[in-house]
Design a protein around this motif. Structure first.
Motif: not given
Lengths: 162, 260
Positions: B156, B123, B129-130, A17-18, A14, A20-23, B206, A25, B126-127, B80-83, B117-118
């Motif tokens: 999603y 995505r 999967l979550v 998965g998060f 899980g 990927v949702l939060f981009h 999610i 790297p 991924a949702a 939200t984009d950590m990258g 990024t994705y």
């Protein structure tokens, strides 16, 4: 025991998965998965052994996330946020929000207030867990830095005197 | 160094701060980045005040012939984009140590801002999967997990579609959660041996405001009380929108005799 391992693996899945949702790297995704999985595993370990209440278990798990993220951010040289945010998500009381809402729909005010209070308590536990680790690591960093500086300085003066 | 140069530096710092703030960085990191970039360009004193809804910057080049300059950047719509946070963070560190010019730096930041990024399809998977993982964690069986996978992916998809149009964030959370609940309830009515609760919890996870909660705590910890409160309010309202979405659908389902 196998229950805990399954739960840990699911939480790791899980969390990834998060990521990927939060981009996050792609090279950091496995690390985030491990952190999220470990936190949820610890939570389940405490809950299933009746060692403590869910609030205390969440506190411990959040502290573990903070600790592991700090460690990872130092090893990988990356901002700690990238590991903390996905790692904390399995602990967020989404289920309690749902139970509270369901009780509200049933018009059962007792249950609604119980679940809402639980939600707030769990969110506060996450906050305190992260806060405790954050405060300790921050002051430790300062102390080690200051000690290192002092040692270097004394070595310098020692050399000069020689 | 003329005032034109100072203005360019100011715009660069604002842009870097804006990218970080829009993508969910903590206040402390945003302010630190802005101050670091300005001082690397030879600005003597920089004052930043940032909140999740706006950044205020004043720079003073530090000699009497030049005037101080101020810029206010209003921000809407947080994602939200950590990258991107990671990229800007690393770039600002590099920028202070080498001699990248302001124009080059601006071009690099534009590239980072436009980066994706994705892909949306990844995505959505991924949702799914979550939703599946959290459905099983909260007591779902194998058929429940499959339904959660479908519901998570579908909701999603709707979320990704809605975010193209700048729709109100309360309505956004409400619609996504309502859609997930409708799918969960309908499929649970068709497939035997399933229960809708773990499925809805899984899909709820999610959209749960984990980022807002975490960042609000970190803002409080570093003494940014205003931003901490703003993000806490964001978390509470988002949670309320999710609960309302699922709640209204379940209410209507019970009223129309769907039977739970």
């Amino acid at each position: 025991m196998s229950e805990i391992i399954i739960q840990t693996l699911l939480a790791a899945g899980g969390t990834m998965g998060f990521c990927v949702l939060f981009h996050v790297p792609i090279r950091h995704i496995p690390v985030c998965g491990i952190i999220g999985g470990c936190a949820w595993g610890l939570y389940q370990l405490i809950i299933l052994n009746n060692a403590s209440s869910p609030v205390m278990a969440t506190f411990m798990a959040a502290a573990l996330v903070g600790l592991l993220s700090d460690l990872a951010s130092r090893i990988i040289k990356e901002a700690a946020t990238i590991f903390i945010i996905p790692g904390i998500l399995p602990l967020v009381p989404g289920a309690y929000i749902f139970y509270a809402m369901q009780a509200l729909v049933r018009n059962d005010m007792m249950d609604t207030s119980t679940y809402l209070t639980d939600t707030i308590k769990l969110a506060a536990a996450i906050a305190l867990g992260l806060l405790a680790v954050g405060a300790v690591t921050k002051s430790l960093r300062e102390i080690t830095k200051k000690t290192a500086d002092a040692v270097l300085e004394s070595v310098e003066t020692f050399k000069d005197n020689k | 160094m003329d005032s034109n140069y100072n203005k360019k530096v100011l715009m660069l710092a604002v842009y870097a701060g804006e990218i970080m703030m829009k993508n969910g960085a903590e206040i402390y990191r945003v302010e630190d980045t802005i101050v670091r970039m300005c001082s690397a360009c030879g600005i003597k004193s920089t004052e930043v005040f940032s909140t999740p809804t706006g950044i205020f910057i004043s720079i003073d080049p530090g000699d009497d012939s030049q005037e101080a300059q101020t810029y206010i950047k209003r921000m809407r719509g947080l994602t939200t984009d950590m990258g991107k946070i990671s990229l800007v963070n690393n770039f600002s560190r590099r920028f202070t140590s080498d001699d990248t010019s302001v124009e080059e730096a601006m071009a690099i930041l534009r590239k980072i801002d436009g980066k994706r990024t994705y892909h949306t399809q990844i995505r959505i998977m991924a949702a799914a999967l979550v939703a599946m993982c959290f459905c099983v964690i909260f007591g779902g069986g194998f058929p429940d997990a499959l339904i959660a996978c479908v519901a998570g992916g579908a909701s999603y998809t709707i979320s990704a579609y809605l975010s193209k149009y700048e729709i109100n964030y309360f309505i956004h959370g409400f619609l996504c959660c309502a859609a997930a609940s409708i799918i969960a309830l309908l499929l649970c009515g068709v497939v035997p041996n399933t229960s809708y609760q773990p499925i809805i919890i899984g899909t709820l996870m999610i959209y749960v405001p984990g980022v807002a909660i975490t960042n609000s705590i970190r803002d409080f910890l570093s003494g940014d009380m205003l931003s901490g409160l703003a993000r806490m309010a964001d978390a509470v309202i988002t949670a309320a929108s999710l609960a309302a979405g699922a709640g209204i659908v379940i209410q209507i389902w019970t009223m129309t005799g769907g039977g739970i």
